[in-house]
Write a protein that holds these residues in place. Structure first.
Motif, PDB file in Angstrom:
ATOM      1  N   GLN A 290      44.111  49.610  38.516  1.00 16.15           N
ATOM      2  CA  GLN A 290      44.591  48.516  39.387  1.00 16.15           C
ATOM      3  C   GLN A 290      43.081  48.341  40.374  1.00 16.15           C
ATOM      4  OE1 GLN A 290      47.966  48.708  41.545  1.00 16.15           O
ATOM      5  NE2 GLN A 290      49.145  48.494  39.942  1.00 16.15           N
ATOM      6  N   GLN A 291      42.296  49.468  40.553  1.00 18.38           N
ATOM      7  CA  GLN A 291      41.266  49.315  41.447  1.00 18.38           C
ATOM      8  C   GLN A 291      40.128  48.488  40.642  1.00 18.38           C
ATOM      9  OE1 GLN A 291      38.157  52.498  43.852  1.00 18.38           O
ATOM     10  NE2 GLN A 291      38.934  52.973  41.790  1.00 18.38           N
ATOM     11  N   MET A 292      40.404  48.541  39.376  1.00 15.39           N
ATOM     12  CA  MET A 292      39.313  48.040  38.506  1.00 15.39           C
ATOM     13  C   MET A 292      39.792  46.720  37.804  1.00 15.39           C
ATOM     14  SD  MET A 292      37.254  51.244  36.989  1.00 15.39           S
ATOM     15  CE  MET A 292      35.939  50.514  35.928  1.00 15.39           C
ATOM     16  N   THR A 293      40.422  45.840  38.549  1.00 11.60           N
ATOM     17  CA  THR A 293      40.766  44.318  38.158  1.00 11.60           C
ATOM     18  C   THR A 293      40.320  43.301  38.954  1.00 11.60           C
ATOM     19  OG1 THR A 293      42.753  44.924  39.416  1.00 11.60           O
ATOM     20  CG2 THR A 293      42.829  45.370  36.958  1.00 11.60           C
ATOM     21  N   PRO A 294      40.035  42.219  38.472  1.00 12.73           N
ATOM     22  CA  PRO A 294      39.727  41.103  39.185  1.00 12.73           C
ATOM     23  C   PRO A 294      40.822  40.688  40.235  1.00 12.73           C
ATOM     24  CG  PRO A 294      39.259  40.561  36.995  1.00 12.73           C
ATOM     25  CD  PRO A 294      40.269  41.957  36.972  1.00 12.73           C
ATOM     26  N   PRO A 295      40.748  40.203  41.393  1.00 17.64           N
ATOM     27  CA  PRO A 295      39.313  39.523  41.730  1.00 17.64           C
ATOM     28  C   PRO A 295      38.535  40.804  42.646  1.00 17.64           C
ATOM     29  CG  PRO A 295      40.770  38.870  43.262  1.00 17.64           C
ATOM     30  CD  PRO A 295      41.577  39.742  42.291  1.00 17.64           C
ATOM     31  N   CYS A 296      39.055  41.953  42.760  1.00 19.69           N
ATOM     32  CA  CYS A 296      38.356  42.751  43.621  1.00 19.69           C
ATOM     33  C   CYS A 296      37.081  43.653  42.685  1.00 19.69           C
ATOM     34  CB  CYS A 296      39.373  43.926  44.023  1.00 19.69           C
ATOM     35  SG  CYS A 296      40.381  43.325  45.348  1.00 19.69           S
ATOM     36  N   PHE A 297      37.354  43.420  41.345  1.00 21.06           N
ATOM     37  CA  PHE A 297      36.183  44.324  40.516  1.00 21.06           C
ATOM     38  C   PHE A 297      36.185  43.573  39.070  1.00 21.06           C
ATOM     39  CE2 PHE A 297      34.094  47.821  38.481  1.00 21.06           C
ATOM     40  CZ  PHE A 297      33.222  48.266  39.550  1.00 21.06           C
ATOM     41  N   PRO A 298      34.998  43.398  38.810  1.00 24.36           N
ATOM     42  CA  PRO A 298      34.640  42.656  37.670  1.00 24.36           C
ATOM     43  C   PRO A 298      34.653  43.537  36.209  1.00 24.36           C
ATOM     44  CG  PRO A 298      32.622  43.370  38.568  1.00 24.36           C
ATOM     45  CD  PRO A 298      33.585  43.904  39.431  1.00 24.36           C
ATOM     46  N   VAL A 299      34.714  44.621  36.125  1.00 20.51           N
ATOM     47  CA  VAL A 299      34.633  45.312  35.008  1.00 20.51           C
ATOM     48  C   VAL A 299      36.016  46.247  34.907  1.00 20.51           C
ATOM     49  CG1 VAL A 299      33.781  47.508  33.739  1.00 20.51           C
ATOM     50  CG2 VAL A 299      32.277  45.809  34.891  1.00 20.51           C
ATOM     51  N   LYS A 300      36.492  46.335  33.701  1.00 21.55           N
ATOM     52  CA  LYS A 300      37.987  47.169  33.535  1.00 21.55           C
ATOM     53  C   LYS A 300      37.835  48.325  32.826  1.00 21.55           C
ATOM     54  CE  LYS A 300      41.245  43.183  33.479  1.00 21.55           C
ATOM     55  NZ  LYS A 300      42.520  42.678  32.618  1.00 21.55           N
TER      56      LYS A 300
ATOM     57  N   PRO B 265      34.848  53.806  39.384  1.00 26.97           N
ATOM     58  CA  PRO B 265      34.377  52.803  38.689  1.00 26.97           C
ATOM     59  C   PRO B 265      32.662  52.939  38.380  1.00 26.97           C
ATOM     60  CG  PRO B 265      35.293  51.729  40.421  1.00 26.97           C
ATOM     61  CD  PRO B 265      35.289  52.960  40.879  1.00 26.97           C
ATOM     62  N   PHE B 266      32.119  53.900  39.073  1.00 27.20           N
ATOM     63  CA  PHE B 266      30.353  54.081  38.879  1.00 27.20           C
ATOM     64  C   PHE B 266      30.023  55.218  38.435  1.00 27.20           C
ATOM     65  CE2 PHE B 266      31.634  51.198  42.363  1.00 27.20           C
ATOM     66  CZ  PHE B 266      31.136  50.033  42.207  1.00 27.20           C
ATOM     67  N   PHE B 267      31.056  55.900  37.635  1.00 27.14           N
ATOM     68  CA  PHE B 267      30.767  57.187  37.117  1.00 27.14           C
ATOM     69  C   PHE B 267      30.273  56.901  35.596  1.00 27.14           C
ATOM     70  CE2 PHE B 267      32.324  61.356  34.900  1.00 27.14           C
ATOM     71  CZ  PHE B 267      31.997  62.088  35.818  1.00 27.14           C
ATOM     72  N   THR B 268      29.130  57.066  35.424  1.00 30.20           N
ATOM     73  CA  THR B 268      28.197  56.627  34.103  1.00 30.20           C
ATOM     74  C   THR B 268      29.078  57.586  32.865  1.00 30.20           C
ATOM     75  OG1 THR B 268      26.146  56.286  35.409  1.00 30.20           O
ATOM     76  CG2 THR B 268      25.934  56.222  32.897  1.00 30.20           C
TER      77      THR B 268
ATOM     78  N   VAL C  17      36.522  68.348  39.101  1.00 29.27           N
ATOM     79  CA  VAL C  17      35.920  67.672  40.224  1.00 29.27           C
ATOM     80  C   VAL C  17      37.081  67.258  40.951  1.00 29.27           C
ATOM     81  CG1 VAL C  17      34.728  65.507  40.759  1.00 29.27           C
ATOM     82  CG2 VAL C  17      34.221  66.481  38.576  1.00 29.27           C
ATOM     83  N   ILE C  18      36.904  67.579  42.440  1.00 29.41           N
ATOM     84  CA  ILE C  18      37.894  66.999  43.147  1.00 29.41           C
ATOM     85  C   ILE C  18      37.493  65.714  44.011  1.00 29.41           C
ATOM     86  CG2 ILE C  18      39.556  67.742  45.310  1.00 29.41           C
ATOM     87  CD1 ILE C  18      39.292  70.421  44.449  1.00 29.41           C
ATOM     88  N   ASP C  19      38.436  64.805  43.685  1.00 28.47           N
ATOM     89  CA  ASP C  19      38.248  63.624  44.124  1.00 28.47           C
ATOM     90  C   ASP C  19      37.022  62.877  43.890  1.00 28.47           C
ATOM     91  OD1 ASP C  19      40.550  63.462  45.460  1.00 28.47           O
ATOM     92  OD2 ASP C  19      40.026  63.755  47.439  1.00 28.47           O
ATOM     93  N   THR C  20      37.130  61.245  43.832  1.00 22.11           N
ATOM     94  CA  THR C  20      36.075  60.461  43.066  1.00 22.11           C
ATOM     95  C   THR C  20      35.681  59.540  44.360  1.00 22.11           C
ATOM     96  OG1 THR C  20      37.493  59.012  42.325  1.00 22.11           O
ATOM     97  CG2 THR C  20      36.842  61.181  40.703  1.00 22.11           C
ATOM     98  N   GLY C  21      35.373  59.806  45.425  1.00 21.12           N
ATOM     99  CA  GLY C  21      34.737  59.075  46.629  1.00 21.12           C
ATOM    100  C   GLY C  21      33.338  58.647  45.958  1.00 21.12           C
ATOM    101  N   THR C  22      32.723  57.870  46.883  1.00 22.55           N
ATOM    102  CA  THR C  22      31.375  57.348  46.589  1.00 22.55           C
ATOM    103  C   THR C  22      30.515  58.624  46.146  1.00 22.55           C
ATOM    104  OG1 THR C  22      30.524  57.349  48.655  1.00 22.55           O
ATOM    105  CG2 THR C  22      31.591  55.263  47.911  1.00 22.55           C
ATOM    106  N   GLY C  23      30.624  59.714  46.562  1.00 19.78           N
ATOM    107  CA  GLY C  23      29.736  60.681  45.979  1.00 19.78           C
ATOM    108  C   GLY C  23      29.687  60.966  44.539  1.00 19.78           C
ATOM    109  N   PHE C  24      30.682  60.636  43.694  1.00 16.57           N
ATOM    110  CA  PHE C  24      31.291  60.716  42.648  1.00 16.57           C
ATOM    111  C   PHE C  24      30.161  60.030  41.478  1.00 16.57           C
ATOM    112  CE2 PHE C  24      34.256  59.773  38.786  1.00 16.57           C
ATOM    113  CZ  PHE C  24      34.306  60.903  38.112  1.00 16.57           C
TER     114      PHE C  24
END
Ligand SMILES: [Zn+2]
Ligand SMILES: [Zn+2]
Length: 286
Positions: free
Chosen positions: A107-117, A77-80, A39-46
């Motif tokens: 870091q992208q998945m840390t509070p206060p910007c994101f709830p799940v680590k 963060p949204f890749f099941t 997979v190349i890159d994990t933008g929202t299409g991921f």
């Protein structure tokens, strides 16, 4: 080699009725080298790719980051499949700043910007920082890379598999006084180049009432075709569409590209290309 586009947009998602045909999700491309997944890159299409992969558990794959600007990491963060034990991923990337790809993604998945680590991920994920000159190997493929002109750095990747080759070069600015020789060398005799065609010439140069976009890190379809011609590339894909470009506008740019380089196509969500086939599939607008 089989390629499927899950996100083709640059900078920010742009889902609205005028962009629905091309699609509004940001960068994510699936490559299959036989059974192996890249997979190349994990933008929202991921996120959509993740839902499709849930039908083929357990998933094993390699994720390559061109760079870590938002539009290339927001789907992470949204890749099941990351939440499912038994899945395995190798992540490769790099940045010109003193940090690692692992630190940035976590870091992208840390509070206060994101709830799940990332602690909640069940999959086994290994992170690797790579530099130009290094080679990433699969069982059946080899990946090489070259640096691009882009703020904070960006890599172009070349995937070689059973005599077929694909170069993915998103987010790259061109400079007339210093052509990117590294990119031309990486593209040498490749079957296909996927290239940052974000701006028209007018937008890039600030003509006809446009705000000049020089120095913003992106390129044009015409500059991409110059690279394809210089490197003897066979097929050309316009990619990283500007969020303000609607379906009609992209159709126009694709038509111009085909005048210059007949084997050209504008990427759209759902586009699939089998590299061993002589011709590109039909355009969205044919
Ligand atoms: Zn981008
Ligand atoms: Zn970028």
């Amino acid at each position: 080699m089989h390629i499927k586009f899950w996100g083709v947009r640059g900078s920010v998602p742009s889902g609205n009725p005028e962009t629905v045909k091309v699609g509004g999700n940001t960068t994510c491309v699936e490559i299959r080298c036989g059974e192996e997944l890249i997979v190349i890159d994990t933008g929202t299409g991921f996120r959509n790719l993740g839902m499709a992969l849930m039908k083929e558990l357990p998933v094993k794959g390699t994720i390559l980051y061109s760079h870590v600007h938002w539009d290339h990491i927001q789907g992470f963060p949204f890749f099941t499949p990351f939440f499912v034990p038994g899945n395995e991923f190798r992540v490769f990337g790099g940045t010109s700043l003193p940090t690692t790809v692992e630190e940035v993604l976590k870091q992208q998945m840390t509070p206060p910007c994101f709830p799940v680590k990332t602690d909640l991920f069940g999959a086994n994920i290994s992170y690797h920082d790579v530099k130009p000159g290094e080679v990433i190997e699969g069982e059946n493929y080899k990946v090489t890379l070259a640096p691009l002109y882009h703020p904070n750095g960006c890599y172009a990747y070349r995937v070689d598999h059973e005599g077929q080759s694909l170069v993915f070069a998103t987010d790259c600015e061109h400079y007339e006084d210093k052509p990117n020789k590294n990119l031309i060398e990486l593209c040498r005799d490749a079957d296909m180049l996927v290239y940052d065609s974000q701006y028209t010439d007018d937008e890039y140069n600030g003509l006809n009432g446009e705000i000049p976009k020089k120095g913003w890190g992106h390129s044009t379809m015409r500059e991409g075709i110059k690279v394809a011609e210089a490197a003897n590339v066979e097929k050309f894909v316009l990619f990283h569409h500007d969020p303000t470009h609607n379906d009609e506008f992209i159709q126009k740019i694709e038509a111009e590209a085909r005048q210059l380089f007949p084997k050209s196509i504008a990427a759209y969500e759902g586009l699939q290309i089998e590299l061993s086939e002589e011709n590109l599939p039909s355009s969205l607008f044919d």
